[in-house]
Design a protein around this motif. Structure first.
Motif, short mmCIF file in Angstrom:
data_model
loop_
_atom_site.label_atom_id
_atom_site.label_comp_id
_atom_site.label_asym_id
_atom_site.label_seq_id
_atom_site.Cartn_x
_atom_site.Cartn_y
_atom_site.Cartn_z
N ASP A 243 0.83 -1.21 0.00
CA ASP A 243 0.00 0.00 0.00
C ASP A 243 0.86 1.26 0.00
O ASP A 243 0.57 2.22 -0.71
CB ASP A 243 -0.93 0.00 1.22
N LYS A 244 1.91 1.22 0.80
CA LYS A 244 2.78 2.40 0.89
C LYS A 244 3.56 2.60 -0.41
O LYS A 244 3.75 3.73 -0.87
CB LYS A 244 3.73 2.26 2.07
N VAL A 245 4.00 1.49 -1.02
CA VAL A 245 4.72 1.59 -2.29
C VAL A 245 3.83 2.21 -3.36
O VAL A 245 4.24 3.13 -4.09
CB VAL A 245 5.21 0.19 -2.75
N GLU A 246 2.60 1.74 -3.45
CA GLU A 246 1.68 2.27 -4.45
C GLU A 246 1.34 3.74 -4.16
O GLU A 246 1.24 4.56 -5.08
CB GLU A 246 0.40 1.43 -4.47
N GLU A 247 1.18 4.06 -2.90
CA GLU A 247 0.89 5.45 -2.52
C GLU A 247 2.03 6.38 -2.96
O GLU A 247 1.78 7.47 -3.47
CB GLU A 247 0.71 5.52 -1.00
N ARG A 248 3.26 5.92 -2.77
CA ARG A 248 4.41 6.73 -3.18
C ARG A 248 4.44 6.91 -4.70
O ARG A 248 4.75 7.99 -5.20
CB ARG A 248 5.70 6.07 -2.71
N PHE A 249 4.16 5.84 -5.42
CA PHE A 249 4.15 5.94 -6.88
C PHE A 249 3.07 6.93 -7.34
O PHE A 249 3.31 7.75 -8.23
CB PHE A 249 3.91 4.57 -7.52
N MET A 250 1.89 6.84 -6.76
CA MET A 250 0.80 7.73 -7.15
C MET A 250 1.18 9.19 -6.90
O MET A 250 0.91 10.07 -7.71
CB MET A 250 -0.47 7.38 -6.38
N ARG A 251 1.83 9.44 -5.78
CA ARG A 251 2.21 10.81 -5.44
C ARG A 251 3.39 11.30 -6.27
O ARG A 251 3.35 12.37 -6.88
CB ARG A 251 2.56 10.88 -3.95
N ASP A 252 4.46 10.50 -6.30
CA ASP A 252 5.70 10.97 -6.90
C ASP A 252 5.65 11.00 -8.43
O ASP A 252 6.25 11.88 -9.05
CB ASP A 252 6.87 10.09 -6.44
N CYS A 253 4.96 10.05 -9.03
CA CYS A 253 4.86 10.06 -10.50
C CYS A 253 4.15 11.31 -10.98
O CYS A 253 4.58 11.96 -11.95
CB CYS A 253 4.14 8.80 -10.99
N LYS A 254 3.07 11.67 -10.30
CA LYS A 254 2.35 12.88 -10.69
C LYS A 254 3.18 14.13 -10.42
O LYS A 254 3.15 15.09 -11.19
CB LYS A 254 1.02 12.96 -9.94
#
Length: 276
Positions: A243-254
């Protein structure tokens, strides 16, 4: 003729209750905000805990022997006294080691260890207090809460299987997005890590915060907070919570790329840093 025993006022008891609430609130906030995104709140909570414990120690030194503010009282259960002293000692060490870790990153691991030990000490202190003041009936009522405290302090042991599961999830998504998907690439992941973009001038690349060498500590471009290495070889705690990995990707990619990353990009990025 002996002096009359000291009679505490109700304000002293209220002060002890308020102090417990202040310490618990600060500790909980510090525990749940131990992340890069909430670092300012985490740091504030750490200073709060340090200040509250320091105030408690000062009050203990100034309070008369019979006061509930005193750490040692003539009629206080010795087991309770030991639990109080150990909890205070570990909590203040956790707070000040965290503050020091802001300028000395090598203290991050001791700080986290002390924080976990503090959590256990708090749980044991609650257990002792329940036994001393309320007996076994209250102990049964508190058992569920104590179990939760214990579980919160258990470290994540299954790091490798967790990463494998995360990569497997992204691989399945990549196959759905691209029928020609043939596996993740560390080389593509490194290129993504180092690529520069103009969406966010403050953070133009992953390497802006994590440096060109992901095995070294980085520094957040906005907050200035020291960031632990992002490469798994230097920081084995990375990429074990899906969950944390996906959350980081969602935030940082954008934030960096101005868009959502594909599953292939996520897997490539992880493959690069897991094998770095």
């Amino acid at each position: 003729m002996s002096a009359a025993p000291y009679k505490p006022s109700r304000w002293e008891f209220q002060g002890v209750r308020l102090w417990h609430a202040a310490l618990l609130g600060g500790f909980v906030i510090a525990w749940v905000t131990g992340d890069e995104d909430t670092y300012a709140m985490h740091l504030f909570a750490g200073w709060w805990v340090a200040a509250v414990v320091t105030l408690r120690l000062v009050a203990a030194l100034l309070a008369p022997a019979g006061s509930p503010l005193a750490l040692k009282r003539p009629n206080r259960n010795q087991m309770l006294t030991v639990s109080i002293l150990s909890t205070l000692a570990l909590t203040v060490l956790a707070a000040f080691s965290g503050i020091a870790a802001d300028v000395a990153p090598f203290l991050e691991d001791p700080h986290e260890a002390l924080a976990v030990m503090s959590l256990w000490a708090i749980g044991l202190h609650v257990l002792v207090a329940v036994i001393v003041f309320k007996g076994r009936q209250w102990l049964r009522r508190m058992s569920a809460a104590l179990v939760l405290v214990a579980l919160a302090a258990v470290p994540a042991w299954a790091a490798e299987p967790a990463r494998d599961a995360i990569l497997a999830t992204y691989a399945a998504q990549a196959k759905q997005q691209d029928a020609g998907f043939a596996g993740f690439s560390a080389a593509r992941g490194e290129a993504l890590y180092r690529s520069r973009h103009t969406v966010n001038p403050e953070i133009a690349s992953c390497s802006t915060c994590h440096t060109d060498d992901p095995t070294k500590p980085g520094r957040h471009a906005k907050t200035g907070r020291v960031i632990e290495p992002v490469a798994v070889s230097a920081n084995p705690k990375r990429f074990i919570e899906a969950d944390k990995v996906e959350e980081r990707f969602m935030r940082d990619c954008k934030s960096i790329f101005g868009r959502v990353c594909t599953a292939t990009e996520k897997g490539d990025y992880l493959t690069f840093l897991i094998n770095r």
